[in-house]
Design an enzyme around this catalytic site. Structure first.
Site, PDB file in Angstrom:
ATOM      1  N   SER A 279       0.840  -1.199   0.000  1.00  0.00           N
ATOM      2  CA  SER A 279       0.000   0.000   0.000  1.00  0.00           C
ATOM      3  C   SER A 279       0.877   1.252   0.000  1.00  0.00           C
ATOM      4  O   SER A 279       1.649   1.445  -0.939  1.00  0.00           O
ATOM      5  CB  SER A 279      -0.962  -0.061   1.196  1.00  0.00           C
ATOM      6  OG  SER A 279      -2.040   0.821   0.996  1.00  0.00           O
TER       7      SER A 279
ATOM      8  N   ASP B  15      -9.958  -5.595  -3.583  1.00  0.00           N
ATOM      9  CA  ASP B  15      -9.258  -4.526  -2.871  1.00  0.00           C
ATOM     10  C   ASP B  15     -10.056  -3.243  -3.060  1.00  0.00           C
ATOM     11  O   ASP B  15      -9.987  -2.609  -4.116  1.00  0.00           O
ATOM     12  CB  ASP B  15      -7.840  -4.365  -3.430  1.00  0.00           C
ATOM     13  CG  ASP B  15      -6.999  -3.403  -2.588  1.00  0.00           C
ATOM     14  OD1 ASP B  15      -7.564  -2.423  -2.063  1.00  0.00           O
ATOM     15  OD2 ASP B  15      -5.791  -3.652  -2.464  1.00  0.00           O
TER      16      ASP B  15
ATOM     17  N   HIS C  45      -7.324  -6.212   0.622  1.00  0.00           N
ATOM     18  CA  HIS C  45      -6.132  -5.371   0.870  1.00  0.00           C
ATOM     19  C   HIS C  45      -5.372  -5.805   2.131  1.00  0.00           C
ATOM     20  O   HIS C  45      -4.414  -5.159   2.527  1.00  0.00           O
ATOM     21  CB  HIS C  45      -6.599  -3.912   1.015  1.00  0.00           C
ATOM     22  CG  HIS C  45      -5.524  -2.881   0.894  1.00  0.00           C
ATOM     23  ND1 HIS C  45      -4.894  -2.575  -0.292  1.00  0.00           N
ATOM     24  CD2 HIS C  45      -4.945  -2.056   1.823  1.00  0.00           C
ATOM     25  CE1 HIS C  45      -4.002  -1.614  -0.101  1.00  0.00           C
ATOM     26  NE2 HIS C  45      -4.008  -1.289   1.176  1.00  0.00           N
TER      27      HIS C  45
END
Lengths: 294, 294
Positions: free
Chosen positions: A154, A235, A272
């Site tokens: 991320s 995600d 995620h």
């Protein structure tokens, strides 16, 4: 151990996870970092390769240490891991603790040039100019400066690609899990870049992988250079909120040195979380082992 | 999916983690449970083996799902995982949320016969008589009732050994991570048994592995029966607080059917955390695979 204070030493997968802290010149705070030494680490033995893992928003060095299952593979293959923190903590700046996506836990791996942030929020130089040399100095059997690859998740996936593209030759290889690939054009990036870097977007572009790739000259001496990326179809940050824009990097790389080298894998049903990360850690480890010198 | 409500389905290691809930007859509450289906799970295929994982104090089904890295090995070897909760939640009994080692998150896998607890705190029957049959009924390609092994951590390690010893033939094999091996004589056990089971210690002994082992007749049809146990030298609950007493089970087994079968491994430098669990999950998986029918 020199400049590091060892807060804890935990046996993990036949090696040792060291929870360290040290006073940082770049952040003017005490910084935590976790270093995993595999069982192959011994004084006098040959230097081991290193994988630097940059974490995402809100994370401390603990999250990935505990949930990525990277130590299992580091132990199996004989490389070390470095898990830096994601920002200074306790810098005492007004507003640094008000939101989860800015300030504490959200350093965005830049050197701030704006407002009250520039005194402490210098994670780019902290990681590259202070932490890696310090780990190299204190753990002489780790080949931190010559045989190191970089990855992250991320915000940390963005950090990994950004540091890799800005410093050709520093890292053997680069991969990312669900990276914020085009921070200049998404809300997370606009908030952090706007505060840390100010209004001048030329400052932002120095940290944006989609801009950096345009002038990237290639990793010297590396054959078949690739950047391995995974992102899940579930995600929500990529496919609902458009915060990641992983596809933009593939587009931006067209006509550049990395035109056919952004290996973006969109994987069905993954989210995620660390469920996603740990599911693809084995593949990312295999990828980096192709580039690292054993 | 019949009696289960599917709260979430998450792609993990090429398989699926299902976050389920259902109304329980035994606890009179809604119960959460996670079930991991490896990629080998397909309608029409042959039934897959199952590993039941019982968690420790304070845990929900999420902790081990995320941190044990069991799904990686389940995916690799083709077995399913069941992660039950550790107690009823929201039963509405005075005092159930007052401490972390009693009440919510601390069901101790017993059927309560005392005070206000007996209406809801029946985790023994809940797991064995309700949850396993229900998973078997809903996931027909899992061989839950005929080809299942059991493991767990801390309170769940105790639960695994206790359920295994009380039900010869139900489970193919049993292992435990840092189990509370002799709950009748330690503060955690005294608090929970005292409340759930009352003052009569003969009730306590029905759940204490160190008593159950005395009359255990052996697992029918299982050659070379062992119970595999790991505990770390830095596990403060075993070696500072004396809450686990893992060594007592080896002692108690002397002169019994399991005299040479308690394979207790005291491992240097490991603590009580998921770092410890995930470090020895590979060895426990190998152990169970010797007993489960593939």
């Amino acid at each position: 151990m020199g400049k590091f204070e060892t807060k804890d030493t935990i046996a993990v997968c036949n090696g040792k996870l060291l929870k360290l802290s040290h006073a940082s010149e770049y952040t003017k705070t005490s910084m935590d970092v976790n270093v995993y030494l595999p069982p192959q680490y011994e004084a006098g033995a040959k230097k081991l390769p290193v994988l630097l893992y940059l974490s995402g928003l809100t994370c401390t060095p603990q999250n990935a240490s505990e949930k990525s299952f990277l130590p299992y593979f580091a132990s199996k293959h004989g490389f070390a891991l470095i898990f830096p923190d994601t920002s200074p903590r306790g810098a005492g700046i007004d507003g640094e603790d008000e939101s989860w996506d800015f300030g504490t836990g959200a350093g965005f791996y830049v050197d701030s040039v704006n407002g009250p942030w520039k005194k402490n929020y210098n994670m780019y130089s902290y990681v590259l100019k202070e932490l890696l040399p310090l780990v190299s100095e204190e753990f002489v059997q780790l080949d931190v400066l010559e045989n190191c690859s970089i990855t992250g998740h991320s915000m940390g996936g963005y950090g990994a690609i950004m540091m890799y593209l800005r410093n050709p030759g520093q890292f053997k290889s680069c991969s990312a899990f669900a990276p914020i690939a085009n921070p200049s054009v998404v809300p997370w990036g606009e908030k952090c870049f706007g505060n840390y870097l100010g209004e001048d977007k030329t400052e932002w572009y120095k940290y944006d992988p989609c801009h950096l790739v345009k002038t990237y000259a290639g990793n010297p001496g590396v054959a078949d250079e690739k950047i391995l990326i995974h992102v899940g179809t579930k995600d929500v940050f990529n496919y609902r909120d458009n915060q990641l824009r992983c596809e933009n990097l593939v587009e931006a790389a067209k006509g550049t040195k990395l035109a056919d080298s952004i290996d973006l894998n969109v994987v069905d049903g993954y989210d995620h979380s660390y469920y996603f990360i740990s599911s693809f850690v084995p593949e990312h480890v295999e990828f980096h082992l192709k580039y690292l010198t054993k």
